[in-house]
Scaffold this motif. Sequence first.
Motif, short mmCIF file in Angstrom:
data_model
loop_
_atom_site.label_atom_id
_atom_site.label_comp_id
_atom_site.label_asym_id
_atom_site.label_seq_id
_atom_site.Cartn_x
_atom_site.Cartn_y
_atom_site.Cartn_z
N UNK A 54 0.83 -1.20 -0.10
CA UNK A 54 0.11 -0.16 0.06
C UNK A 54 1.06 1.36 0.00
N UNK A 55 2.24 1.03 0.33
CA UNK A 55 3.08 2.44 0.70
C UNK A 55 3.47 2.76 -0.53
N UNK A 56 3.37 1.77 -1.70
CA UNK A 56 3.82 2.00 -3.01
C UNK A 56 2.73 2.22 -4.10
N UNK A 57 1.63 2.17 -3.27
CA UNK A 57 0.14 2.33 -4.03
C UNK A 57 0.18 1.31 -5.21
N UNK A 58 0.45 -0.06 -4.76
CA UNK A 58 0.23 -1.32 -5.56
C UNK A 58 -1.16 -2.02 -5.28
N UNK A 59 -1.23 -2.18 -4.04
CA UNK A 59 -2.47 -2.75 -3.62
C UNK A 59 -2.56 -2.52 -2.15
N UNK A 60 -3.79 -2.68 -1.38
CA UNK A 60 -3.96 -2.74 0.05
C UNK A 60 -4.62 -4.05 0.53
N UNK A 61 -4.65 -4.29 1.78
CA UNK A 61 -5.44 -5.52 2.10
C UNK A 61 -7.03 -5.64 1.80
N UNK A 62 -7.48 -4.65 1.64
CA UNK A 62 -9.05 -4.71 0.96
C UNK A 62 -8.99 -5.34 -0.41
N UNK A 63 -8.04 -4.78 -1.24
CA UNK A 63 -8.00 -5.60 -2.69
C UNK A 63 -7.54 -6.77 -2.44
N UNK A 64 -6.68 -7.18 -1.57
CA UNK A 64 -6.32 -8.77 -1.31
C UNK A 64 -7.59 -9.56 -1.08
N UNK A 65 -8.36 -9.11 -0.24
CA UNK A 65 -9.70 -9.77 0.38
C UNK A 65 -10.45 -9.84 -0.80
N UNK A 81 -10.39 -9.46 -3.89
CA UNK A 81 -9.43 -10.37 -5.17
C UNK A 81 -9.95 -11.86 -4.87
N UNK A 82 -9.74 -12.27 -3.55
CA UNK A 82 -9.82 -13.54 -3.23
C UNK A 82 -11.22 -13.76 -3.10
N UNK A 83 -12.10 -12.93 -2.71
CA UNK A 83 -13.73 -13.31 -2.61
C UNK A 83 -14.18 -13.55 -4.22
N UNK A 84 -13.66 -12.63 -5.19
CA UNK A 84 -14.01 -12.68 -6.43
C UNK A 84 -13.57 -14.01 -7.18
N UNK A 85 -12.53 -14.63 -6.86
CA UNK A 85 -11.65 -15.67 -7.18
C UNK A 85 -12.77 -17.04 -6.53
N UNK A 86 -12.95 -16.79 -5.51
CA UNK A 86 -13.83 -18.00 -4.72
C UNK A 86 -15.23 -18.25 -5.37
N UNK A 87 -15.70 -17.04 -5.92
CA UNK A 87 -16.97 -16.86 -6.44
C UNK A 87 -16.86 -17.46 -7.75
#
Length: 266
Positions: free
Chosen positions: A81-92, A94-100
């Motif tokens: 998140x400090x380099x504006x790549x992604x943050x924990x919300x994006x991780x979660x 992304x995981x939810x989208x994949x599971x669905x």
Amino acid sequence: MSTTSLRNSQLEAFDRLLTIMDELREQCPWDRKQTLDSLRHLTIEETFELSDAILDNDLEEIKKELGDILLHIVFYSKIASEINAFEIGNVIHSLCDKLVSRHPHIYGDTEANDEEAVKQNWEKIKLKEKGNQSVLGGVPRSLPALIKAMRIQEKARGVGFDWEEKSQVWEKVEEEMQEFKAEFDATSDKKVDAEKATGEFGDLLFSLINYARFVDINPEDALEKTNRKFIQRFQYLESAAKKSGKKIGEMTLDEMDVFWNEAKNQ
């Protein structure tokens, strides 16, 4: 505790962790210094520690090790998140989208009435998502060889490339055993072709892993249990030898066998 209360408690706990991570990253010299690369080997170590706890069936230790791995997930996300790549919300998310997307039999109109159908759908969707040219493209190159063999076989099975009966797999084991014996006959004084013998031994191991899969044995777990059993018995041998005033390195094999057999009966 009601379901709603439990969920609120879980969200509060996760919020607390994120707050602590922010504070540590800002205030702790060690935490400030860490990078994605510097954490990598520590994450691997934590994963193996979790594996040990699972093998020991130590639920309290499993809880602790899961916490350590969760910390690493949050830590990586904080750094990103400090380099504006992604943050924990994006991780979660992304995981939810994949599971669905990988469970169309739950969230779509695909049918899957048994575990095998679910696995086959999963592998087909992964192949499409990642754009891999090979079904085996998703197997990490750095996996230990035994685990890699398991994953290769599972992925091939996911698209229907597999033996039909376990008897066929056992015939393959026996065939590979004979081929290995031909290259490495213990009763012969003929010089062994190390390269060929290594190749045949690899084929034999691969076929044994295949058979284990067919009879629902996890070969990694099986070998690790045998490793632990050997360690336990050997350490008993060391302890018994010491108590009897003997040095294990100076004992004969027959003398050691006495303690070894005692260890087997413990």
